[in-house]
Design a protein around this motif. Structure first.
Motif, mmCIF file in Angstrom:
data_model
loop_
_atom_site.group_PDB
_atom_site.id
_atom_site.type_symbol
_atom_site.label_atom_id
_atom_site.label_comp_id
_atom_site.label_asym_id
_atom_site.label_seq_id
_atom_site.Cartn_x
_atom_site.Cartn_y
_atom_site.Cartn_z
ATOM 1 N N UNK A 83 0.817 -1.211 0.000
ATOM 2 C CA UNK A 83 0.000 0.000 0.000
ATOM 3 C C UNK A 83 0.853 1.263 0.000
ATOM 4 N N UNK A 84 1.969 1.243 0.712
ATOM 5 C CA UNK A 84 2.877 2.392 0.684
ATOM 6 C C UNK A 84 3.392 2.608 -0.738
ATOM 7 N N UNK A 85 3.837 1.541 -1.393
ATOM 8 C CA UNK A 85 4.299 1.663 -2.782
ATOM 9 C C UNK A 85 3.187 2.183 -3.690
ATOM 10 N N UNK A 86 2.014 1.635 -3.529
ATOM 11 C CA UNK A 86 0.881 1.996 -4.378
ATOM 12 C C UNK A 86 0.543 3.478 -4.234
ATOM 13 N N UNK A 87 0.462 3.942 -2.999
ATOM 14 C CA UNK A 87 0.092 5.344 -2.783
ATOM 15 C C UNK A 87 1.218 6.307 -3.127
ATOM 16 N N UNK A 88 2.442 5.818 -3.190
ATOM 17 C CA UNK A 88 3.556 6.651 -3.643
ATOM 18 C C UNK A 88 3.660 6.679 -5.173
ATOM 19 N N UNK A 89 2.756 5.961 -5.826
ATOM 20 C CA UNK A 89 2.744 5.951 -7.285
ATOM 21 C C UNK A 89 3.707 4.962 -7.916
ATOM 22 N N UNK A 90 4.258 4.065 -7.139
ATOM 23 C CA UNK A 90 5.209 3.057 -7.636
ATOM 24 C C UNK A 90 4.457 1.779 -8.015
ATOM 25 N N UNK A 91 3.476 1.917 -8.868
ATOM 26 C CA UNK A 91 2.574 0.797 -9.143
ATOM 27 C C UNK A 91 3.227 -0.328 -9.927
ATOM 28 N N UNK A 92 4.087 -0.009 -10.871
ATOM 29 C CA UNK A 92 4.786 -1.065 -11.612
ATOM 30 C C UNK A 92 5.689 -1.845 -10.672
ATOM 31 N N UNK A 93 6.407 -1.133 -9.830
ATOM 32 C CA UNK A 93 7.279 -1.809 -8.861
ATOM 33 C C UNK A 93 6.436 -2.627 -7.876
ATOM 34 N N UNK A 94 5.297 -2.074 -7.445
ATOM 35 C CA UNK A 94 4.415 -2.804 -6.527
ATOM 36 C C UNK A 94 3.986 -4.131 -7.152
ATOM 37 N N UNK A 95 3.695 -4.108 -8.447
ATOM 38 C CA UNK A 95 3.325 -5.338 -9.156
ATOM 39 C C UNK A 95 4.455 -6.375 -9.067
ATOM 40 N N UNK A 96 5.692 -5.928 -9.232
ATOM 41 C CA UNK A 96 6.828 -6.853 -9.194
ATOM 42 C C UNK A 96 7.048 -7.441 -7.805
ATOM 43 N N UNK A 97 6.510 -6.795 -6.767
ATOM 44 C CA UNK A 97 6.671 -7.315 -5.403
ATOM 45 C C UNK A 97 5.639 -8.382 -5.064
ATOM 46 N N UNK A 98 4.719 -8.668 -5.969
ATOM 47 C CA UNK A 98 3.674 -9.659 -5.683
ATOM 48 C C UNK A 98 4.230 -11.064 -5.456
ATOM 49 N N UNK A 99 5.497 -11.266 -5.780
ATOM 50 C CA UNK A 99 6.120 -12.546 -5.460
ATOM 51 C C UNK A 99 6.149 -12.807 -3.963
ATOM 52 N N UNK A 100 6.223 -11.746 -3.167
ATOM 53 C CA UNK A 100 6.262 -11.903 -1.705
ATOM 54 C C UNK A 100 4.991 -12.591 -1.187
ATOM 55 N N UNK A 101 3.778 -12.074 -1.485
ATOM 56 C CA UNK A 101 2.602 -12.786 -0.970
ATOM 57 C C UNK A 101 2.409 -14.159 -1.623
ATOM 58 N N UNK A 102 2.851 -14.302 -2.868
ATOM 59 C CA UNK A 102 2.750 -15.627 -3.480
ATOM 60 C C UNK A 102 3.698 -16.614 -2.806
ATOM 61 N N UNK A 103 4.849 -16.129 -2.354
ATOM 62 C CA UNK A 103 5.771 -16.962 -1.574
ATOM 63 C C UNK A 103 5.030 -17.494 -0.344
ATOM 64 N N UNK A 104 4.321 -16.600 0.329
ATOM 65 C CA UNK A 104 3.574 -17.000 1.527
ATOM 66 C C UNK A 104 2.513 -18.037 1.164
ATOM 67 N N UNK A 105 1.771 -17.792 0.093
ATOM 68 C CA UNK A 105 0.732 -18.742 -0.340
ATOM 69 C C UNK A 105 1.313 -20.110 -0.673
ATOM 70 N N UNK A 106 2.455 -20.110 -1.346
ATOM 71 C CA UNK A 106 3.092 -21.376 -1.715
ATOM 72 C C UNK A 106 3.595 -22.103 -0.467
ATOM 73 N N UNK A 107 4.124 -21.353 0.500
ATOM 74 C CA UNK A 107 4.663 -21.971 1.715
ATOM 75 C C UNK A 107 3.587 -22.554 2.632
ATOM 76 N N UNK A 108 2.427 -21.953 2.658
ATOM 77 C CA UNK A 108 1.397 -22.375 3.618
ATOM 78 C C UNK A 108 1.118 -23.884 3.582
ATOM 79 N N UNK A 109 0.877 -24.488 2.428
ATOM 80 C CA UNK A 109 0.576 -25.922 2.443
ATOM 81 C C UNK A 109 1.806 -26.829 2.453
ATOM 82 N N UNK A 110 3.016 -26.252 2.322
ATOM 83 C CA UNK A 110 4.198 -27.114 2.233
ATOM 84 C C UNK A 110 5.158 -26.931 3.414
ATOM 85 N N UNK A 111 4.642 -26.459 4.535
ATOM 86 C CA UNK A 111 5.398 -26.394 5.786
ATOM 87 C C UNK A 111 4.551 -27.055 6.859
#
Length: 170
Positions: A83-111
């Motif tokens: 949200x900080x990135x988004x509101x600072x107008x760094x929307x393209x960069x914010x998109x590239x950070x979506x790997x972080x929550x996907x990392x969490x999603x991938x880890x949830x069933x495999x830990x």
């Protein structure tokens, strides 16, 4: 999940359009493990050498690793970051950070609850899922196959697109 798979998933999922975006997306998919286990891993390698490889005994892992793991494997800190990135107008960069929550999603069933279960709602909740460890052949083998298939599809899509561009130029 191990760090190599995370990086490969991040790159192919969010960074396919350029080398720089691929590396940035891979970094954010790897980041939660890098920032929680990285320092500890370096300490182990420096003190133990090659015997540092493999899964350490949970009692040998310092408390700071657990704290960093909670922070980096939770949707709450990520949402604030995004949200900080988004509101600072760094929307393209914010998109590239979506790997972080996907990392969490991938880890949830495999830990499993035995070794670093994913604290996906920390600090709001301490709930964790008891998954099948990624090292289990039922998870590991399909994971490797899936990565190979994803990269094969990406390769052939790029090859097909380059061929059509070359034909259009002629």
């Amino acid at each position: 999940m191990e760090i190599l798979s995370h990086g490969l998933y991040g790159g192919v999922a969010f960074g396919r359009n350029s080398r720089r975006n691929y590396l940035t997306a891979s970094f954010f998919f790897i980041g939660p493990d890098l920032f929680s286990f990285g320092i500890f891993f370096i300490e182990r390698v420096m003190s133990l050498g090659s015997s540092a490889m493999g899964r350490p005994d949970i009692s040998s892992i310092p408390s700071y690793v657990h704290t960093l793991y909670d922070f980096t494997h939770s949707f709450v800190p990520y949402t604030i970051f995004f949200l900080v990135l988004w509101f600072l107008g760094k929307r393209t960069f914010a998109y590239l950070t979506l790997g972080w929550p996907f990392h969490i999603l991938v880890d949830m069933p495999v830990h499993s609850l035995e070794f670093f279960p994913t604290p996906y709602l920390w600090p709001i909740s301490s709930h964790r899922i008891d998954g099948i460890p990624w090292s289990d052949p039922r998870i590991f083998i399909p994971n490797v196959i899936f990565i190979i298939v994803l990269y094969a599809i990406w390769y052939y899509q790029n090859k097909k697109r380059k061929t059509s561009i070359e034909r259009a130029i002629r």
